[in-house]
Design an enzyme around this catalytic site. Structure first.
Site, short mmCIF file in Angstrom:
data_model
loop_
_atom_site.label_atom_id
_atom_site.label_comp_id
_atom_site.label_asym_id
_atom_site.label_seq_id
_atom_site.Cartn_x
_atom_site.Cartn_y
_atom_site.Cartn_z
N GLU A 1 0.84 -1.21 0.00
CA GLU A 1 0.00 0.00 0.00
C GLU A 1 0.87 1.26 0.00
OE1 GLU A 1 -2.31 -1.57 3.31
OE2 GLU A 1 -4.12 -1.30 2.12
N GLU B 1 -3.74 -9.76 3.44
CA GLU B 1 -4.55 -9.47 4.62
C GLU B 1 -5.64 -10.51 4.89
OE1 GLU B 1 -3.36 -7.26 2.58
OE2 GLU B 1 -2.83 -5.40 3.62
N1 3HC Z 1 4.24 -7.82 11.67
C1 3HC Z 1 5.00 -8.15 12.72
N2 3HC Z 1 5.93 -9.12 12.69
C2 3HC Z 1 6.08 -9.77 11.54
C3 3HC Z 1 5.34 -9.49 10.39
C4 3HC Z 1 4.38 -8.45 10.48
N3 3HC Z 1 3.62 -8.07 9.43
N4 3HC Z 1 5.71 -10.31 9.39
C5 3HC Z 1 6.68 -11.09 9.90
N5 3HC Z 1 6.90 -10.77 11.19
C6 3HC Z 1 7.89 -11.37 12.10
C7 3HC Z 1 7.62 -12.82 12.37
O1 3HC Z 1 6.70 -12.98 13.43
C8 3HC Z 1 9.00 -13.33 12.72
O2 3HC Z 1 9.26 -12.92 14.05
P1 3HC Z 1 10.23 -13.79 15.00
O3 3HC Z 1 11.55 -13.81 14.31
O4 3HC Z 1 10.19 -13.04 16.26
O5 3HC Z 1 9.59 -15.14 15.09
C9 3HC Z 1 9.90 -12.52 11.80
O6 3HC Z 1 9.12 -11.38 11.41
C10 3HC Z 1 10.33 -13.23 10.57
O7 3HC Z 1 9.19 -13.75 9.92
P2 3HC Z 1 9.28 -15.07 9.03
O8 3HC Z 1 9.85 -16.17 9.83
O9 3HC Z 1 7.92 -15.26 8.44
O10 3HC Z 1 10.36 -14.60 7.94
P3 3HC Z 1 10.54 -15.06 6.45
O11 3HC Z 1 11.79 -14.43 5.99
O12 3HC Z 1 10.35 -16.54 6.32
O13 3HC Z 1 9.32 -14.40 5.65
C11 3HC Z 1 7.80 -12.63 5.08
C12 3HC Z 1 9.24 -13.02 5.49
C13 3HC Z 1 7.51 -13.20 3.68
C14 3HC Z 1 7.72 -11.15 5.03
C15 3HC Z 1 6.81 -13.23 6.07
O14 3HC Z 1 7.22 -12.87 7.38
C16 3HC Z 1 5.38 -12.77 5.91
O15 3HC Z 1 4.68 -13.25 5.04
N6 3HC Z 1 4.94 -11.88 6.80
C17 3HC Z 1 3.55 -11.47 6.86
C18 3HC Z 1 3.24 -10.40 5.91
C19 3HC Z 1 1.83 -9.95 6.08
O16 3HC Z 1 0.92 -10.70 6.37
N7 3HC Z 1 1.63 -8.64 5.86
C20 3HC Z 1 0.33 -8.05 5.95
C21 3HC Z 1 0.11 -7.55 7.32
S1 3HC Z 1 -1.50 -6.89 7.51
C22 3HC Z 1 -1.40 -5.33 6.83
O17 3HC Z 1 -0.41 -4.98 6.29
C23 3HC Z 1 -2.61 -4.48 6.99
C24 3HC Z 1 -2.54 -3.24 6.17
O18 3HC Z 1 -3.33 -3.40 5.02
C25 3HC Z 1 -3.04 -2.06 6.93
#
Ligand code: 3HC
Ligand code: NAI
Length: 686
Positions: free
Chosen positions: A103, A123
């Site tokens: 975004e 999301e």
């Molecule tokens: N918020 C907070 N912490 C997050 C996070 C997030 N969005 N995404 C990942 N983390 C944290 C994980 O909990 C993990 O923490 P830890 O080391 O303490 O256990 C650390 O980051 C690493 O995460 P991964 O093990 O998943 O790392 P990878 O390198 O394997 O993957 C990634 C990276 C592809 C970015 C994966 O973490 C991912 O898919 N994250 C989620 C992304 C997501 O869902 N984003 C949307 C959020 S909702 C949003 O944005 C709403 C908006 O529209 C307003």
């Protein structure tokens, strides 16, 4: 420092550095707004590159903040601020631009990316919808159809596809920073492109929204977010920008506090915690560069394919030449299936098979790092296999068993260097199912246990440590599911009513349909073994069905009847007759969907609490992962433990008390009683 600004001539480079994934915490949002204000005011800056340090571009909103009230500056305002900048911002994307990260990129005038980057709005996988303009700007940039696909599936796309969709302006094959700065220089003196927010949405074909609604609804089943996301995109295509943003934000905020979003967040964090158990912190796993599987049947072939998919060369050992050929054919069939389903190309399938060597010669295992045994579930056969492995394998090779019900400690008796032995319990089909139960014995060395977890990471599986007991975590709870289902039959419910109730709760299949599909004989075999051990497994009706060889679909009938060649379950008069005969003396009562679900799911929770109390599982969230990834428990309910906590453990306890008073469930376990008293399972966990 979350944001730093450096200069390359007239180009400002804004670098976000907020490990681990540059999530948009309040501090980062604030810093971005301040950077935008400062750079707008700086007349020496002609364009701005937004770059991220570390492994990824901004991966989204900070999910840790979702349980708290939102704090300003709110993300939609940050994006608006960047979009309104007087000079072009260029999002320079590597890793993942997800959710709020994408975004923010949509607020930029341009987006450039390295070819390995991925972009998406995941999301809905967290039970919410994009909350900072994703559903509003995306259809204005790439059109409604592509926006619907991206947002309602939650699945990211690779940079090349993103470029084809118009989501990315240019791919940068070389150094991202240098390439993005060059791109910034090339656009610095051009007029700013029209902001996405003021673009019009391309028209859709008649009936587009209705068919999208049907398709999304069929896929989402009982998940709420995908349809709400679709509604927000549709509104964004039909309303003006400002009211569409308001509608999106309202939906986002209302879903953020919903039970499904809480459950999905729980699963999100549980899945991320699972591969790194704190008790193994600092323990270095052994290197796994080659692997072998002994036994090429259902499980062995699937495990071999999973290992091969992760890039390891594989040796498959079978009993004799004929069995070797059969085992190789089983693996080939897996790859042929993947090609047919479009998962992999023909070339990849050929390459994968070329990395599998089949043999009946254990001598080939002399220098292999990991050997997984998947032979018949028979202790004598397994002992013979491990005796050979002890002879031929390197003393530091990790040796694992895929047993479902045998005691791994017993299997390991007589093995040379038993500290290198552990259970690795895969689920069928092993190349697809995400769960891996890791079962150490008392002698398993910590680095061998850590190797199990490292292997799961390599295979993309979710590892859960399980202690030794009959069925480990998952199958032990499954036994309770099945016993409860039979208790219900004996007290007035029918197989189809029970299956329908469990499906409507969110499982892909009810307990009886599932048994008919998998076959009743495997569980019958285990009950026989349990009786030999002096146990008294409860399956009066399943026992009767097996006695008349009603083993399920493959024998033409089981809990249901089947027309020849058909898979549709039909209520069976024979089964009804058996139930009626067995039900003598059982209290009969009416069962509606909710009471069926309670009488099955809550006793599963009761058993799970016992499992925690015995430390067969170390964390309640691990049990949730087992049931979600091994048994189809609806992820949007967060797994049985989260479901029970969300219901309230006091209520769960009293429901189990009532069921057990009627003779319809075991008594509440001590674990459940103490968790109810403590207000949650965390006190039981270690
Ligand atoms: N918020 C907070 N912490 C997050 C996070 C997030 N969005 N995404 C990942 N983390 C944290 C994980 O909990 C993990 O923490 P830890 O080391 O303490 O256990 C650390 O980051 C690493 O995460 P991964 O093990 O998943 O790392 P990878 O390198 O394997 O993957 C990634 C990276 C592809 C970015 C994966 O973490 C991912 O898919 N994250 C989620 C992304 C997501 O869902 N984003 C949307 C959020 S909702 C949003 O944005 C709403 C908006 O529209 C307003
Ligand atoms: P299967 O019967 O399909 O395959 C077993 C294979 O082992 C056969 O191909 C057989 O030829 C081979 N074999 C037997 N003795 C051997 C020996 N001495 N050396 C080499 N190969 C030998 O059985 P399946 O279903 O694959 O099960 C294997 C193991 O996995 C069992 O321990 C089972 O409990 C476990 N398991 C099974 C699951 C399932 O859903 N089928 C799920 C999880 C675990």
């Amino acid at each position: 420092m979350t944001v730093t600004i450096t200069r390359e001539g007239t180009i400002a480079v804004v670098t976000v550095d907020n490990p681990p994934v540059n999530a948009l915490s309040q501090a980062l949002r604030q810093a971005l707004v301040e950077a935008a204000a400062a750079l707008d005011a700086d007349v020496s800056v002609k364009a701005v590159v937004l770059l991220c340090a570390g492994r990824t571009f901004i991966a989204g909103a900070d999910v840790n903040e979702f349980d708290k009230p939102p704090l300003p500056p709110h993300l939609p305002d940050v994006v608006t601020y960047i979009e309104a900048a007087k000079k072009p911002w260029i999002a320079a994307i590597h890793g993942s631009a997800l959710g709020g990260g994408l975004e923010v990129a949509l607020g930029c005038a341009y987006r450039v990316a390295v070819p390995s980057a991925s972009l998406g709005l995941p999301e809905v996988k967290l039970g919410i919808i994009p909350g900072a303009g994703g559903t509003v700007r995306l259809p204005r940039l790439i059109g409604p159809a592509a926006a619907v696909d991206l947002v309602t599936s939650g699945s990211p796309v690779g940079a090349k596809k993103a470029e084809a969709l118009g989501l990315v302006d240019t791919l940068i094959d070389s150094d991202l920073r240098i390439g993005a700065i060059a791109f910034a220089n090339s656009v610095a003196d051009k007029p700013l492109p029209q902001p996405i927010s003021s673009r019009t949405v391309p028209a859709v074909d008649a009936g587009f929204w209705e068919s999208a609604q049907m398709a999304v609804s069929a896929k989402a089943k009982r998940e709420v977010a995908p349809l709400r996301a679709l509604a927000s995109i549709r509104n964004a295509c039909e309303a003006d920008f400002a009211s569409a943003m308001a509608f999106e934000r309202e939906t986002f905020l209302s879903l953020r506090g919903s039970p499904q979003a809480a459950a999905l967040r729980h699963v999100f964090f549980a899945e991320r915690a699972a591969p790194r158990p704190p008790e193994l912190a600092g323990v270095k796993p052994r290197d796994i560069r080659s692997a072998a599987v002994v036994g090429g049947g259902t499980m062995g072939a699937g495990i071999a394919a999973a290992l091969r998919d992760a890039g390891l060369p594989i040796i498959l050992v079978e009993r004799d030449g004929v069995a070797v050929e059969r085992g190789l054919a089983n693996i080939r069939a897996i790859y042929e299936g993947s090609v047919k389903r479009g998962r992999i190309s023909e070339e990849i399938a050929v390459d994968r098979m070329a990395g599998v060597t089949g043999s009946d010669d254990y001598g080939l295992l002399a220098n292999i790092d990991l050997v997984i045994e998947a032979v018949f579930e028979d202790i004598t056969v397994k002992h013979a296999v491990f005796a050979k492995l002890s002879d031929v394998c390197r003393p530091d090779a990790v040796l694992a068993t895929n047993t479902s019900y045998l005691d791994p400690s017993q299997i390991s008796e007589g093995i040379a260097q038993p500290e290198r032995f552990l259970g690795l319990h895969f689920f069928s089909p092993a190349h697809i199912m995400k769960l891996l139960e890791i079962v150490p014995t008392e002698t398993t060395a910590p680095d061998v246990l850590a190797t199990g977890f490292a292997l799961a990471r390599l295979l993309g599986k979710i590892p859960v440590r399980a202690g030794i007991c009959d069925g480990f975590i998952g199958n032990r709870i499954l036994k309770v599911t099945r016993a409860q289902a039979e208790r219900l039959l004996l007290s007035g419910a029918t197989p189809s009513a029970i299956d329908a109730a469990m499906r409507s709760f969110g499982l892909p299949m009810g307990p009886f349909e599932a048994q008919d599909l998998g076959g009743l004989n495997i569980a019958a075999f285990q009950r026989k073994a349990a009786r030999v051990r002096g146990e008294m497994p409860f399956a009066p009706i399943a026992d009767r069905l097996c006695a008349i060889e009603r083993f399920g679909q493959k024998s033409g009938g089981g809990w249901y009847d089947y027309q020849p060649g058909e898979r549709a379950p039909l209520p069976s008069a024979i089964v009804a007759g058996i139930i009626a005969r067995e039900a003598g003396g059982w209290p009969q009562r009416p069962w509606d969907e909710a009471s069926i679900v309670d009488a099955i799911v809550l006793p599963m929770v009761n058993e799970a609490a016992r499992i925690l109390e015995e430390r067969v599982a170390l964390r309640a969230a691990d049990i949730d992962l087992v049931k979600i990834h091994g048994y189809g428990f609806p992820h949007w309910r967060g797994g049985p433990m989260h479901y029970a906590e969300a219901r309230g453990l006091i209520e769960v306890l009293s429901a189990i008390d009532e069921l057990s008073a009627e003779g319809l469930a075991d008594q509440p376990s001590e674990g459940l009683r103490s968790a109810a008293q403590a207000g949650g399972f965390s006190g039981l966990a270690g």
